[in-house]
Structure formats: C-alpha cells, structure tokens
Design a protein around this motif. Structure first.
Motif: not given
Length: 185
Positions: A68-77, A178-185
């Motif tokens: 279950k990967l849905m949500g918002v992530y912040k990171g680096i490319i 890194e996940k910054i929330n646990n939204k289930k959208k």
C-alpha cells in the motif's frame, strides 16, 4: 493470467456463491424465472462489492499482500547527464487501487506522470516499475524537453522507496523517497 487477477476472480466467484446460497436459504426458488432473477441480483451485488473492494476495501484487508504505497513522498533525485552529476529535491504523489498505480513527480523544472505502472514480485519482494512522460515548465523546455523514462523502486519499506531511473535522453539516476503522510487515496 496475473496471479493477483486470478486471486481476485476466485474471490469474486466465492462472494457470488455465498450470496447466492444466502439468497436461496432465505427465500428459496419457486421457478426458473425466480432462479434467474436471483442470479442476476447476486451478480449485480457481487460486481458492486468487488468494485468497492478494488478501489477502497483492499487497503484495509490485512491478508492483502499488495504493498500500500499511496500517499505523498518527499525526496531527492540524483542524476547524471552528459557526465555531469547533480541532484534535485522532489515531491511525489502516488495514487493506487488494487490493480493500478499512478505516480506524479514534481521538481522545480518538471512534472512527470505515469503512462503505465505495475507492482512486480521479484525474489519474494514487490518492486514498482513505471514508465512516465515529463512535462517541463516552459522556461526549462529547451534544456530539458519532454522525455520518456522508466523507474524501478524497491518497496520493502512502504515509508521509504529507493530505486533507479533512466530516460530517453540517456539520463540515468537514483531516487530516494520518504513518505510524509499516510493518505490512503
């Protein structure tokens, strides 16, 4: 046939059979017309229930193995283009149902969206593969034109996704999220 689809179809059949048995035990069948009418209603209810399962309910099923990967992530490319290494901050939004996954990546220069994505089981672990197209902001479109790319992300930890990507312009790189929330959208 994909194992996930096969399991879903088997589960759908069992739901339909259970609903049909309940219908028979409660009201019985007086005629062939009654039997056919009951079968139609059971199929209709099963389609609605399984549609709800695919879209929402699967997220809460502890027996469901799909990450279950849905949500918002912040990171680096981190990327390498023409021998020059660099990195960018990124924001990633993942929307997911049981059978589909959509990834949107936004940086200061571009937004990219999934064309096709799939969770693939490799060595008993799920890996997210997706192909995307970029949509650069107009001021960056000359240096960073529209391109296609593919990304491979490891999903061992649903709160941290790590992987690699490559593009049609011969850019290659790594991505760490890194996940910054646990939204289930």
């Amino acid at each position: 046939m994909d194992n996930k689809i096969s399991k879903f179809l088997t589960m759908s059949l069992w739901v339909a059979l259970i609903l049909f048995a309940i219908r028979y035990l409660l009201w019985g069948f007086n005629s062939l017309y009654d039997f056919i009418g009951a079968a139609g209603k059971v199929i209709y209810i099963t389609i609605i229930l399984m549609g709800l399962y695919c879209t929402f309910i699967w997220k809460y099923n502890p027996l469901e193995k799909t990450p279950k990967l849905m949500g918002v992530y912040k990171g680096i490319i981190k990327y390498n283009f023409n021998g020059a290494a660099s990195k960018k901050d990124t924001l990633v939004k993942i929307k997911q149902t049981l059978f589909s996954i959509k990834v949107q990546i936004t940086t200061n220069e571009i937004t990219s969206n999934t064309i096709v994505g799939n969770l693939v089981k490799e060595n008993e672990e799920y890996v997210l593969y997706y192909t995307y197209i970029t949509n650069p902001k107009s001021k960056y479109s000359k240096e960073n034109p529209i391109q296609y790319g593919t990304c491979r992300l490891l999903t061992n930890d649903k709160n941290r996704l790590v992987g690699t990507y490559w593009t049609s312009r011969q850019t290659i790189g790594d991505i760490e999220l890194e996940k910054i929330n646990n939204k289930k959208k």
